[in-house]
Design a protein around this motif. Structure first.
Motif, PDB file in Angstrom:
ATOM      1  N   PRO A  22       0.816  -1.234   0.000  1.00  0.00           N
ATOM      2  CA  PRO A  22       0.000   0.000   0.000  1.00  0.00           C
ATOM      3  C   PRO A  22       0.842   1.272   0.000  1.00  0.00           C
ATOM      4  O   PRO A  22       0.507   2.245  -0.684  1.00  0.00           O
ATOM      5  CB  PRO A  22      -0.818  -0.103   1.288  1.00  0.00           C
ATOM      6  CG  PRO A  22      -0.817  -1.547   1.643  1.00  0.00           C
ATOM      7  CD  PRO A  22       0.479  -2.105   1.137  1.00  0.00           C
ATOM      8  N   GLN A  23       1.933   1.267   0.753  1.00  0.00           N
ATOM      9  CA  GLN A  23       2.755   2.486   0.795  1.00  0.00           C
ATOM     10  C   GLN A  23       3.474   2.723  -0.533  1.00  0.00           C
ATOM     11  O   GLN A  23       3.619   3.855  -0.976  1.00  0.00           O
ATOM     12  CB  GLN A  23       3.743   2.417   1.969  1.00  0.00           C
ATOM     13  CG  GLN A  23       3.032   2.557   3.320  1.00  0.00           C
ATOM     14  CD  GLN A  23       3.955   2.394   4.513  1.00  0.00           C
ATOM     15  OE1 GLN A  23       5.046   2.937   4.539  1.00  0.00           O
ATOM     16  NE2 GLN A  23       3.510   1.634   5.513  1.00  0.00           N
ATOM     17  N   LEU A  24       3.896   1.652  -1.180  1.00  0.00           N
ATOM     18  CA  LEU A  24       4.522   1.821  -2.500  1.00  0.00           C
ATOM     19  C   LEU A  24       3.498   2.263  -3.535  1.00  0.00           C
ATOM     20  O   LEU A  24       3.778   3.116  -4.395  1.00  0.00           O
ATOM     21  CB  LEU A  24       5.189   0.512  -2.945  1.00  0.00           C
ATOM     22  CG  LEU A  24       6.435   0.092  -2.171  1.00  0.00           C
ATOM     23  CD1 LEU A  24       6.930  -1.269  -2.648  1.00  0.00           C
ATOM     24  CD2 LEU A  24       7.545   1.129  -2.310  1.00  0.00           C
ATOM     25  N   GLU A  25       2.293   1.689  -3.451  1.00  0.00           N
ATOM     26  CA  GLU A  25       1.261   2.081  -4.428  1.00  0.00           C
ATOM     27  C   GLU A  25       0.834   3.529  -4.234  1.00  0.00           C
ATOM     28  O   GLU A  25       0.403   4.182  -5.183  1.00  0.00           O
ATOM     29  CB  GLU A  25       0.057   1.129  -4.335  1.00  0.00           C
ATOM     30  CG  GLU A  25       0.387  -0.254  -4.908  1.00  0.00           C
ATOM     31  CD  GLU A  25      -0.806  -1.190  -4.953  1.00  0.00           C
ATOM     32  OE1 GLU A  25      -1.828  -0.901  -4.292  1.00  0.00           O
ATOM     33  OE2 GLU A  25      -0.711  -2.228  -5.639  1.00  0.00           O
ATOM     34  N   ALA A  26       0.954   4.022  -3.005  1.00  0.00           N
ATOM     35  CA  ALA A  26       0.614   5.429  -2.776  1.00  0.00           C
ATOM     36  C   ALA A  26       1.705   6.357  -3.299  1.00  0.00           C
ATOM     37  O   ALA A  26       1.437   7.506  -3.652  1.00  0.00           O
ATOM     38  CB  ALA A  26       0.415   5.661  -1.276  1.00  0.00           C
ATOM     39  N   GLU A  27       2.911   5.851  -3.376  1.00  0.00           N
ATOM     40  CA  GLU A  27       4.031   6.718  -3.738  1.00  0.00           C
ATOM     41  C   GLU A  27       4.441   6.597  -5.205  1.00  0.00           C
ATOM     42  O   GLU A  27       4.920   7.551  -5.809  1.00  0.00           O
ATOM     43  CB  GLU A  27       5.239   6.397  -2.850  1.00  0.00           C
ATOM     44  CG  GLU A  27       6.393   7.346  -3.087  1.00  0.00           C
ATOM     45  CD  GLU A  27       7.445   7.289  -1.986  1.00  0.00           C
ATOM     46  OE1 GLU A  27       7.250   6.536  -1.023  1.00  0.00           O
ATOM     47  OE2 GLU A  27       8.451   8.015  -2.120  1.00  0.00           O
ATOM     48  N   TYR A  28       4.266   5.423  -5.788  1.00  0.00           N
ATOM     49  CA  TYR A  28       4.735   5.193  -7.160  1.00  0.00           C
ATOM     50  C   TYR A  28       3.552   4.792  -8.044  1.00  0.00           C
ATOM     51  O   TYR A  28       2.579   4.207  -7.561  1.00  0.00           O
ATOM     52  CB  TYR A  28       5.787   4.083  -7.182  1.00  0.00           C
ATOM     53  CG  TYR A  28       7.033   4.424  -6.390  1.00  0.00           C
ATOM     54  CD1 TYR A  28       8.014   5.253  -6.930  1.00  0.00           C
ATOM     55  CD2 TYR A  28       7.225   3.926  -5.102  1.00  0.00           C
ATOM     56  CE1 TYR A  28       9.152   5.578  -6.206  1.00  0.00           C
ATOM     57  CE2 TYR A  28       8.361   4.242  -4.377  1.00  0.00           C
ATOM     58  CZ  TYR A  28       9.323   5.076  -4.935  1.00  0.00           C
ATOM     59  OH  TYR A  28      10.445   5.394  -4.210  1.00  0.00           O
ATOM     60  N   PRO A  29       3.671   5.084  -9.340  1.00  0.00           N
ATOM     61  CA  PRO A  29       2.592   4.678 -10.263  1.00  0.00           C
ATOM     62  C   PRO A  29       2.703   3.195 -10.600  1.00  0.00           C
ATOM     63  O   PRO A  29       3.447   2.804 -11.494  1.00  0.00           O
ATOM     64  CB  PRO A  29       2.848   5.554 -11.505  1.00  0.00           C
ATOM     65  CG  PRO A  29       4.316   5.850 -11.473  1.00  0.00           C
ATOM     66  CD  PRO A  29       4.739   5.846 -10.033  1.00  0.00           C
ATOM     67  N   LEU A  30       1.978   2.400  -9.858  1.00  0.00           N
ATOM     68  CA  LEU A  30       2.073   0.949 -10.020  1.00  0.00           C
ATOM     69  C   LEU A  30       0.760   0.384 -10.543  1.00  0.00           C
ATOM     70  O   LEU A  30      -0.312   0.921 -10.250  1.00  0.00           O
ATOM     71  CB  LEU A  30       2.390   0.291  -8.669  1.00  0.00           C
ATOM     72  CG  LEU A  30       3.707   0.726  -8.022  1.00  0.00           C
ATOM     73  CD1 LEU A  30       3.837   0.131  -6.622  1.00  0.00           C
ATOM     74  CD2 LEU A  30       4.899   0.322  -8.879  1.00  0.00           C
ATOM     75  N   VAL A  31       0.859  -0.671 -11.316  1.00  0.00           N
ATOM     76  CA  VAL A  31      -0.340  -1.379 -11.772  1.00  0.00           C
ATOM     77  C   VAL A  31      -0.901  -2.133 -10.568  1.00  0.00           C
ATOM     78  O   VAL A  31      -0.183  -2.880  -9.903  1.00  0.00           O
ATOM     79  CB  VAL A  31      -0.007  -2.374 -12.902  1.00  0.00           C
ATOM     80  CG1 VAL A  31      -1.289  -3.004 -13.440  1.00  0.00           C
ATOM     81  CG2 VAL A  31       0.755  -1.701 -14.020  1.00  0.00           C
ATOM     82  N   LYS A  32      -2.187  -1.923 -10.316  1.00  0.00           N
ATOM     83  CA  LYS A  32      -2.736  -2.471  -9.071  1.00  0.00           C
ATOM     84  C   LYS A  32      -3.544  -3.742  -9.321  1.00  0.00           C
ATOM     85  O   LYS A  32      -4.740  -3.775  -9.099  1.00  0.00           O
ATOM     86  CB  LYS A  32      -3.590  -1.412  -8.374  1.00  0.00           C
ATOM     87  CG  LYS A  32      -2.764  -0.212  -7.934  1.00  0.00           C
ATOM     88  CD  LYS A  32      -3.612   0.867  -7.303  1.00  0.00           C
ATOM     89  CE  LYS A  32      -2.752   2.063  -6.934  1.00  0.00           C
ATOM     90  NZ  LYS A  32      -3.525   3.191  -6.431  1.00  0.00           N
ATOM     91  N   HIS A  33      -2.897  -4.743  -9.835  1.00  0.00           N
ATOM     92  CA  HIS A  33      -3.545  -6.054  -9.848  1.00  0.00           C
ATOM     93  C   HIS A  33      -2.487  -7.139  -9.730  1.00  0.00           C
ATOM     94  O   HIS A  33      -1.285  -6.906  -9.977  1.00  0.00           O
ATOM     95  CB  HIS A  33      -4.454  -6.257 -11.056  1.00  0.00           C
ATOM     96  CG  HIS A  33      -3.755  -6.257 -12.370  1.00  0.00           C
ATOM     97  ND1 HIS A  33      -2.968  -7.280 -12.791  1.00  0.00           N
ATOM     98  CD2 HIS A  33      -3.741  -5.340 -13.353  1.00  0.00           C
ATOM     99  CE1 HIS A  33      -2.491  -7.006 -13.993  1.00  0.00           C
ATOM    100  NE2 HIS A  33      -2.938  -5.827 -14.352  1.00  0.00           N
ATOM    101  N   ALA A  34      -2.954  -8.313  -9.352  1.00  0.00           N
ATOM    102  CA  ALA A  34      -2.023  -9.380  -8.983  1.00  0.00           C
ATOM    103  C   ALA A  34      -1.065  -9.747 -10.110  1.00  0.00           C
ATOM    104  O   ALA A  34       0.106 -10.038  -9.860  1.00  0.00           O
ATOM    105  CB  ALA A  34      -2.818 -10.619  -8.548  1.00  0.00           C
ATOM    106  N   GLY A  35      -1.559  -9.720 -11.348  1.00  0.00           N
ATOM    107  CA  GLY A  35      -0.720 -10.122 -12.476  1.00  0.00           C
ATOM    108  C   GLY A  35       0.471  -9.214 -12.680  1.00  0.00           C
ATOM    109  O   GLY A  35       1.416  -9.566 -13.385  1.00  0.00           O
ATOM    110  N   ALA A  36       0.435  -8.055 -12.088  1.00  0.00           N
ATOM    111  CA  ALA A  36       1.550  -7.109 -12.220  1.00  0.00           C
ATOM    112  C   ALA A  36       2.327  -6.985 -10.917  1.00  0.00           C
ATOM    113  O   ALA A  36       3.108  -6.058 -10.738  1.00  0.00           O
ATOM    114  CB  ALA A  36       1.035  -5.742 -12.653  1.00  0.00           C
ATOM    115  N   ARG A  37       2.097  -7.922  -9.990  1.00  0.00           N
ATOM    116  CA  ARG A  37       2.854  -7.904  -8.727  1.00  0.00           C
ATOM    117  C   ARG A  37       3.578  -9.233  -8.566  1.00  0.00           C
ATOM    118  O   ARG A  37       2.968 -10.295  -8.685  1.00  0.00           O
ATOM    119  CB  ARG A  37       1.922  -7.729  -7.521  1.00  0.00           C
ATOM    120  CG  ARG A  37       1.391  -6.341  -7.343  1.00  0.00           C
ATOM    121  CD  ARG A  37       0.757  -6.206  -5.956  1.00  0.00           C
ATOM    122  NE  ARG A  37      -0.308  -5.235  -6.002  1.00  0.00           N
ATOM    123  CZ  ARG A  37      -1.597  -5.534  -5.991  1.00  0.00           C
ATOM    124  NH1 ARG A  37      -1.992  -6.791  -5.894  1.00  0.00           N
ATOM    125  NH2 ARG A  37      -2.496  -4.586  -6.058  1.00  0.00           N
TER     126      ARG A  37
END
Lengths: 378, 319
Positions: free
Chosen positions: A232-247
Motif C-alpha cells: 500500500p505504501q509503495l502504491e501510494a508513492e509510485y505509479p504501479l499497476v494495481k492487480h495481482a498479475g503485475a505484482r
C-alpha cells in the motif's frame, strides 16, 4: 590418466623449477572435458577441497606427489556446471580454509568469497554484466512504516530508466534485495533486460530483513508487512499497476519460503512468484533433521502440501541439482501444478549460491513479466 | 474503434530504416515538391519520440515531427479522466489478450501437429484445414471482441470531442495542411496505433501519400499481427498473435518487419501455419532495403521483395 596429470607428475620428478614452469604456463584448475584438475603447491601437510555439492563427500582429499610439495586432485564435473569451493590446508595440526591461490575466479556472497571453477561450456551470462548501451535505472532509499513489525524498515526501490509518473509499472518485491544487487548483479540484469525489451520497465522493491532466518521462515508478521505495509505504501508513492498479475515476489532460499508463504496467506495479491532454491523442506514422517530454525518452515510446507489453495497465477522455480533442496523443489512442482497455476522449474548444474540465482533470473523474470519485445518493431 | 475516413491513393511500405535508410528515395518518388515539408510520426518510440536527428539528416528537407506521443502525454496531464479511462481500457485489452492466448495455445498445438502429420492426405488435410479454420475463427472473434471494447470506450468517453483532444487535433490539422508526405516510423505498435486513433490522424491526412515502416506499416494494415518466433521462452508455444484491427488503409497484406531476426525462416512448418492462418492476406517479409508500393488499387513489389506462400516458402520478387 589425463594429460595434465601426466605432465604434473613428470614435472614433479624433474624438480621444483620444472614444476614452477608448468604452473606458470597452465591455468589451474584445468578443465578437460568432464575432468577438473586442481593443483596446490605449498607447505601444507594435508590439503582438501571443500565444496557444497550434495551427493559428494563434502571434503575431497588432494594427493601429494611423492617427494614434492605438490598436491593434486581430479574431480568429475559435468558440462555447464559451476562449482564453488575453498581449499582446506592443514599445517602443523592447524587447518585453514583458503581460496585457491592459482584460481583468480571467485564468487562473492554475504559470508565472503569462494573460488569457483566453470565446467566445460559454462560462461557467465553477458546479460548480467554492464552494457554501456543500456541506460541504467536508479535506486532510491525509502522507509516503510511497518505496523506488522512495529518499526520503520529501510528499503531500496529500483526505478527503471526513463521512469515517468504518467506510466504505470509492475512491482517486483525482492527478498534479500541488497544481496541480489551485490551478489547477483540484479541492477545490471534489470537494466539490460529492460533495455533489450525482454522485460517491461518495472519497479523493484528491494527489502532486507534484519533477521531473515526467523522473519523469512513462514512468519505471519512478514506476510502482513508485505501486504499491509509495503505494497500500500509503495502504491501510494509510485505509479504501479494495481492487480495481482503485475505484482511479483522474488526470493532465494529462505526468501523463496517467505515469498510462497506470503502468497499462500494472501491469495490474489501477488500473481507472479520467482522462487530460487527454495528451502521447501517437508517431512513425510519423522524429524526433518535440519535444526530448529527449519521448524516453522517445515510446518508451513507440510501444511501447504495438504492445502495449497491457489496462492498465485504463475510460479517460476529454479534450483541447482547440486543442492539437497533439489528433491524438495522437484517434489513441490506437482502440488503447485495441481492448484491450476502455471509452473516452470528450471534446474541447473550448480549449487546453493548467488551466481546460480543470478544465472536463472533472465528466464524467470522474462517468463513472469514478458517484455514489450513482442510489441516493438523498430 | 474509429476507422479512418481515408482511401490512400499512394503509399510505400518499407523495411526497417535504422541501418539501410531508403525513406528519402521513397518520399521523392511520391512528391515532386522539394519545398513542402514531411509530416513525421515517431510516437512508437514514446519518450524518445523527439530523437529524430538521424531521420532529419537523412531526409535533407523540412520535417514536421507531429509529436503525437508528447501531445497525448500533455492531454493525460490535463484530462485525468481520460487518462484513467484509457488505462482501464488498456488493462481490459491486456487481459483479453491473455485470455485469447490461452485459447490460442491449444489450437496452435493442434494445427502444428496436423501440419506435420504424415498420414493419408485424404484424411489428414481436411482435419488440418479444419484446425486452421478454427484458428482463423478465433482470431476473428478476438479482433471483434477488442473492437467492441474500443466502441464502448468511444461511446462512454467521446475522446475525439474532448476539449483537450480537440485543441491538439486542430493544431495537427494545421500542421498537416502544408505537408506533402506523411512518414510513420516503427516502435511500440500498440502505443503507436492507439495514439494515432486518439487524433484520428489518418482521417485528417486524407488520401495524400504515406510512407510507413516496421510498426508504422503494421498499424496501417487491416489487422495488427504480433510475431516473434525467435523470442526467448517467455511467450510459450504461441509465436504469432492477432492484436486487433489496424487502421485498415493498406489492404491485403500482413507486414512482417525484421523477418530475418524475428522469424525462424528455416522452419517451413511454422511459416506454413503462419501463411495459411493469415490468408487471404499476404505475409510480406520486410527487412533492410525492402520496399513495396501501393497505387490505390494494387501492390507493386520492388525487386528482391519477399513474401510467404501457403507452403511456407519464401518467394522473392525477381522483377
Amino acid at each position: 590418466m589425463s594429460s595434465i596429470l601426466q605432465e604434473i607428475e613428470q614435472a614433479a620428478t624433474m624438480g621444483p623449477h620444472a614444476l614452477e614452469r608448468l604452473v606458470a604456463q597452465t591455468t589451474f584448475p584445468r578443465v578437460e572435458g568432464r575432468t577438473v584438475t586442481f593443483l596446490y603447491q605449498g607447505d601444507g601437510q594435508e590439503v582438501t577441497l571443500q565444496h557444497w555439492i550434495h551427493g559428494l563427500p563434502p571434503s575431497l582429499p588432494f594427493r601429494r606427489l611423492r617427494g614434492s610439495s605438490v598436491f593434486v586432485l581430479q574431480v568429475d564435473l559435468p558440462p555447464g556446471s559451476r562449482m564453488e569451493y575453498k581449499l582446506g590446508v592443514m599445517m602443523y595440526g592447524r587447518g585453514a580454509l583458503i581460496r585457491d591461490p592459482l584460481n583468480a575466479q571467485s564468487a562473492r556472497d554475504p559470508f565472503g568469497a569462494n573460488s569457483v571453477v566453470y565446467g566445460e561450456g559454462y560462461r557467465p551470462p553477458e546479460w548480467s554484466t554492464e552494457d554501456p548501451d543500456a541506460r541504467p535505472g536508479s535506486i532510491e532509499e525509502r522507509t516503510i512504516d511497518s505496523v506488522a513489525f512495529g518499526e520503520k524498515r529501510p528499503i531500496q526501490v529500483y526505478l527503471p530508466a526513463r521512469f515517468r509518473r504518467t506510466r504505470r509499472y509492475p512491482l517486483l518485491v525482492v527478498h534479500d534485495g541488497r544481496d541480489y544487487l551485490g551478489f547477483a548483479d540484479l541492477q545490471h540484469v534489470l537494466d539490460n533486460l529492460i533495455h533489450r525489451l525482454e522485460l517491461p520497465p518495472l519497479v523493484a522493491a528491494l527489502i532486507q530483513s534484519p533477521d531473515r532466518m526467523h522473519e523469512y521462515a513462514a512468519d505471519d508478521r512478514h506476510a502482513r508487512f508485505l501486504v499491509e505495509d509495503l505494497v500500500p505504501q509503495l502504491e501510494a508513492e509510485y505509479p504501479l499497476v494495481k492487480h495481482a498479475g503485475a505484482r511479483g515476489l522474488c526470493g532465494a532460499s529462505f526468501g523463496a519460503v517467505a515469498s510462497l508463504h506470503c502468497a499462500w496467506r494472501n491469495p490474489g495479491v501477488f500473481g507472479r512468484l520467482l522462487l530460487q532454491s527454495g528451502s521447501f523442506v517437508f517431512t513425510e514422517i519423522g524429524d526433518h533433521g535440519r535444526g530448529p530454525v527449519f521448524d516453522p518452515v517445515v510446518a508451513f510446507v507440510n501444511e501447504f502440501r495438504r492445502a495449497p489453495g491457489k496462492p498465485s497465477e504463475q510460479v517460476f522455480l529454479s534450483c541447482g541439482v547440486y543442492e539437497s533442496l533439489i528433491y524438495f523443489n522437484r517434489s513441490l512442482v506437482p502440488t503447485l501444478q495441481d492448484t491450476g497455476m502455471a509452473v516452470r522449474l528450471q534446474e541447473a548444474n550448480d549449487g546453493h549460491n548467488w551466481e546460480n540465482w543470478r544465472d536463472r533470473l533472465r528466464d524467470g523474470l522474462t517468463w513472469l513479466f514478458p517484455g514489450p519485445l513482442w510489441m516493438v518493431y523498430e | 474503434m474509429r476507422q479512418p475516413k481515408s482511401a490512400i491513393r499512394r503509399a510505400v511500405v518499407l523495411g526497417p530504416q535504422r541501418h539501410v535508410p531508403i525513406v528519402r528515395t521513397a518520399v521523392e518518388s511520391l512528391t515532386s515538391s522539394r519545398r513542402a515539408p514531411i509530416a513525421f510520426v515517431s510516437a512508437g518510440w514514446e519518450e524518445r519520440e523527439s530523437e529524430d536527428g538521424e531521420f532529419r539528416d537523412h531526409m535533407q528537407r523540412s520535417v514536421l515531427n507531429l509529436e503525437i506521443w508528447g501531445r497525448v502525454e500533455r492531454i493525460f496531464a490535463a484530462d485525468p479522466e481520460l487518462l484513467d479511462a484509457m488505462r482501464l481500457r488498456h488493462d481490459t485489452l491486456r487481459r483479453l489478450q491473455e485470455l485469447y492466448r490461452l485459447r490460442l495455445e491449444g489450437l496452435v498445438t493442434a494445427a502444428t501437429a496436423l501440419l506435420q502429420h504424415g498420414g493419408d492426405p485424404s484424411l489428414v488435410e481436411p482435419e488440418t484445414e479444419g484446425a486452421i479454420a478454427m484458428l482463423q475463427a478465433l482470431d476473428r472473434e478476438h479482433v471483434d471482441r477488442i473492437a467492441a471494447v474500443h466502441v464502448d470506450f468511444e461511446q462512454r468517453f467521446h475522446p475525439g470531442e474532448r476539449d483537450s483532444v480537440v485543441a491538439h487535433r486542430r493544431e495537427l490539422e494545421h500542421q498537416l495542411a502544408s505537408a506533402a508526405v506523411l512518414c510513420i516510423a516503427g516502435g511500440h505498435v500498440g502505443v503507436l496505433l492507439h495514439r494515432l486513433q486518439l487524433f484520428d490522424l489518418l482521417t485528417l491526412w486524407g488520401d495524400r501519400p504515406v510512407v510507413a515502416w516496421s510498426a508504422g506499416a503494421m498499424v496501417l494494415s487491416r489487422r495488427v499481427v504480433l510475431f516473434h518466433q525467435a523470442h526467448s521462452s517467455a511467450q510459450g508455444v504461441v509465436d504469432t498473435e492477432v492484436m486487433e484491427n489496424g487502421l485498415g488503409i493498406l489492404p491485403g497484406i500482413v507486414p512482417l518487419p525484421h523477418s530475418k531476426k524475428r522469424l525462424d525462416l528455416r522452419n517451413r512448418l511454422s511459416l506454413r501455419l503462419l501463411a495459411r492462418r493469415l490468408q487471404p492476406d499476404a505475409c510480406i517479409l520486410l527487412d533492410d532495403g525492402d520496399r513495396i508500393d501501393w497505387n490505390g488499387a494494387e501492390w507493386h513489389p520492388h525487386r528482391g521483395s519477399r513474401r510467404l506462400n501457403a507452403a511456407g516458402e519464401v518467394l522473392e520478387e525477381s522483377r
